[in-house]
Design a protein around this motif. Structure first.
Motif, short mmCIF file in Angstrom:
data_model
loop_
_atom_site.label_atom_id
_atom_site.label_comp_id
_atom_site.label_asym_id
_atom_site.label_seq_id
_atom_site.Cartn_x
_atom_site.Cartn_y
_atom_site.Cartn_z
N LEU A 343 1.06 8.81 3.10
CA LEU A 343 2.48 9.06 3.28
C LEU A 343 3.31 8.31 2.23
N ARG A 344 2.95 7.05 1.96
CA ARG A 344 3.68 6.27 0.96
C ARG A 344 3.58 6.92 -0.42
N ARG A 345 2.40 7.39 -0.77
CA ARG A 345 2.21 8.00 -2.09
C ARG A 345 3.11 9.20 -2.29
N HIS A 346 3.47 9.84 -1.19
CA HIS A 346 4.35 11.01 -1.26
C HIS A 346 5.80 10.66 -0.95
N GLY A 347 6.12 9.38 -1.02
CA GLY A 347 7.50 8.95 -0.87
C GLY A 347 8.01 8.96 0.55
N LYS A 348 7.10 8.95 1.52
CA LYS A 348 7.50 9.00 2.93
C LYS A 348 7.54 7.60 3.54
N ASP A 349 8.51 7.38 4.42
CA ASP A 349 8.57 6.14 5.19
C ASP A 349 8.78 6.45 6.67
N ASN A 350 8.26 7.60 7.08
CA ASN A 350 8.47 8.11 8.45
C ASN A 350 7.37 7.65 9.41
N PHE A 351 7.01 6.37 9.34
CA PHE A 351 5.90 5.92 10.17
C PHE A 351 6.03 4.45 10.53
N GLU A 352 5.37 4.10 11.64
CA GLU A 352 5.13 2.71 12.04
C GLU A 352 3.63 2.57 12.27
N LYS A 353 3.13 1.34 12.09
CA LYS A 353 1.69 1.11 12.26
C LYS A 353 1.50 -0.19 13.03
N VAL A 354 0.66 -0.14 14.07
CA VAL A 354 0.39 -1.31 14.89
C VAL A 354 -1.12 -1.44 15.06
N PHE A 355 -1.66 -2.62 14.67
CA PHE A 355 -3.07 -2.92 14.89
C PHE A 355 -3.17 -3.99 15.98
N TYR A 356 -4.14 -3.85 16.88
CA TYR A 356 -4.33 -4.79 17.98
C TYR A 356 -5.70 -5.47 17.86
#
Length: 422
Positions: A343-356
């Protein structure tokens, strides 16, 4: 039982499934050692139990939210530890709470000494309901759709969520009903359409498109798009829906893959994506006899598997990527990293990421039994899911709030929010 000893569940012995209860024992002797037990039976008739040893304080009381367990199913202070530590009396059994009309009934008891077989001093029953007052449950058999729709009480409009939690094509109502309790209109959908054969070799995106259209036509639905919530194999289905279908505004991906897995995906008669496959040569066994299949999935980034990769950069909606760092089903953290990097490579910032950390594959709504291993619907064998019980339970509590926050942020319009405040 002793008439002096009391076992209390506060604020009430009856509550909703996701609500914590305070477990208190009083009337004991100062420093008396007792065992507190919990037991339940799931919708398949499997028995689950847990126990913990406590020493009463000077006042003759035990408070599970304050006092440490000295042994048993867990050690240390865990207010809801007896629920999250429930284990089946047989190996490799998953807790099946499928029908939302049946509450999760947990029987608590206090016993003399450090042995579970000690004399019973007190008992209490906790009835944990999956449906809040006023939430309607409507079985759906319309067109190809097979599922159950949950609608909160009131006139709405309500944000719409499609729940893709599945048991090998069957239905589970637990997560969907609990989300409806929080103000969402939720359709839990069978993985396979009502009229498909029992032996399924490919999946059709048309079926899931029909489900989205069904949700959007409901009279009390909010006209702000649809949310998706997924787990495991349904994670890649949710990615494909968000990528290829309109009206998907928010997608929760839990321990999924970045590629379409196993079965090819079709849309309007043409194949969209091939299926990423497993290799049985890289499987290992645990001491309990469960398979660790994490290393068996083919590399989704290998050139020969490019046809299974999902082009998520085409999606217009938002993503919440959730991964357990001890997932033994597959490397969900690696897949989440790949998805966010793409997503970043395509200029997107439409995400959140959570690791547990310390969290395994099956991340459920909070306060249910932890599942270390069970039969894998696709593999057809017992597999290890990973996770450390306490860390896994804490992650489920945090994630449940995170999911609601994410959906409200991206599905609830400003106009609807203002109306709700009024």
């Amino acid at each position: 039982m002793s008439s002096l000893v009391r076992l209390r569940l506060l604020p009430s012995a009856k509550c909703l499934y996701t609500q914590p209860v305070q477990v208190l024992v009083d009337g004991l002797r100062s420093s008396q050692v007792v065992t507190v037990k919990a037991g339940t039976t799931d919708d398949k008739g499997t028995l689950f139990h847990a126990s913990a040893v406590y020493r009463a304080g000077a006042d003759g009381g035990v408070d599970l939210g304050r006092d440490p367990s000295l042994g048993g199913s867990y050690r240390g202070v865990e207010p809801m530890g007896l629920l999250s530590s429930l284990r089946a009396d047989v190996l490799h059994a998953k807790f099946f709470k499928i029908d939302s009309r049946k509450p999760h009934v947990v029987r608590f008891s206090v016993h003399e000494g450090e042995e579970e077989a000690g004399a019973t001093l007190a008992e209490a029953t906790n009835e944990r309901r999956l449906l809040a007052d006023g939430v309607s449950r409507q079985p759906i058999d319309e067109g190809n759709i097979r599922g159950v729709l949950f609608v909160p009480p009131g006139e709405g409009p309500f944000p719409a969520v499609l729940d893709l939690y599945t048991f090998g094509g069957g239905l589970s109502e637990r997560r969907a009903s609990l989300l409806a309790n929080c103000g969402f209109m939720v359709l839990t959908l069978a993985l396979y359409g009502h009229h498909q054969p029992k032996t399924v070799t490919k999946l059709h995106l048309d079926y899931f498109e029909e489900a989205i259209q069904f949700l959007r036509k409901q009279p009390k639905v909010m006209d702000s798009g649809v949310g998706l919530i997924s787990l495991s194999k349904s994670g890649d289905l949710a990615l494909s829906m968000a990528t290829y279908l309109p009206h998907v505004k928010a997608t929760v991906w839990i321990n999924g893959c970045c590629s379409n897995v196993v079965m090819p995906l079709y849309y309007r008669g043409s194949q969209l994506l091939s299926g990423l496959m497993y290799d049985g040569r890289d499987l290992r066994f645990t001491e309990s006899g469960a398979l660790i299949i994490k290393d068996g999935l083919h590399d989704p980034l290998a050139p020969e598997n490019q046809g299974s990769l999902i082009p998520v950069e085409q999606a217009a909606g938002h993503f919440l990527f959730v991964a357990g760092e001890d997932d033994l089903n597959w490397d969900s953290c690696l897949f989440a990293d790949h998805l966010t990097e793409r997503l970043r490579r395509h200029g997107k910032d439409n995400f959140e990421k959570v690791f547990y950390p310390g969290t395994g594959h099956y991340m459920e709504p909070p306060f249910g039994p932890f599942c270390p291993s069970s039969v894998h619907a696709v593999v057809g064998a017992v597999v290890a899911w990973g996770g450390e019980p306490k860390a896994h339970a804490e992650a489920e509590v945090h994630l449940w709030s995170k999911i609601q926050e994410f959906f409200r942020k991206h599905l609830v319009s400003d106009t609807a929010s203002a109306k709700a405040r009024l």
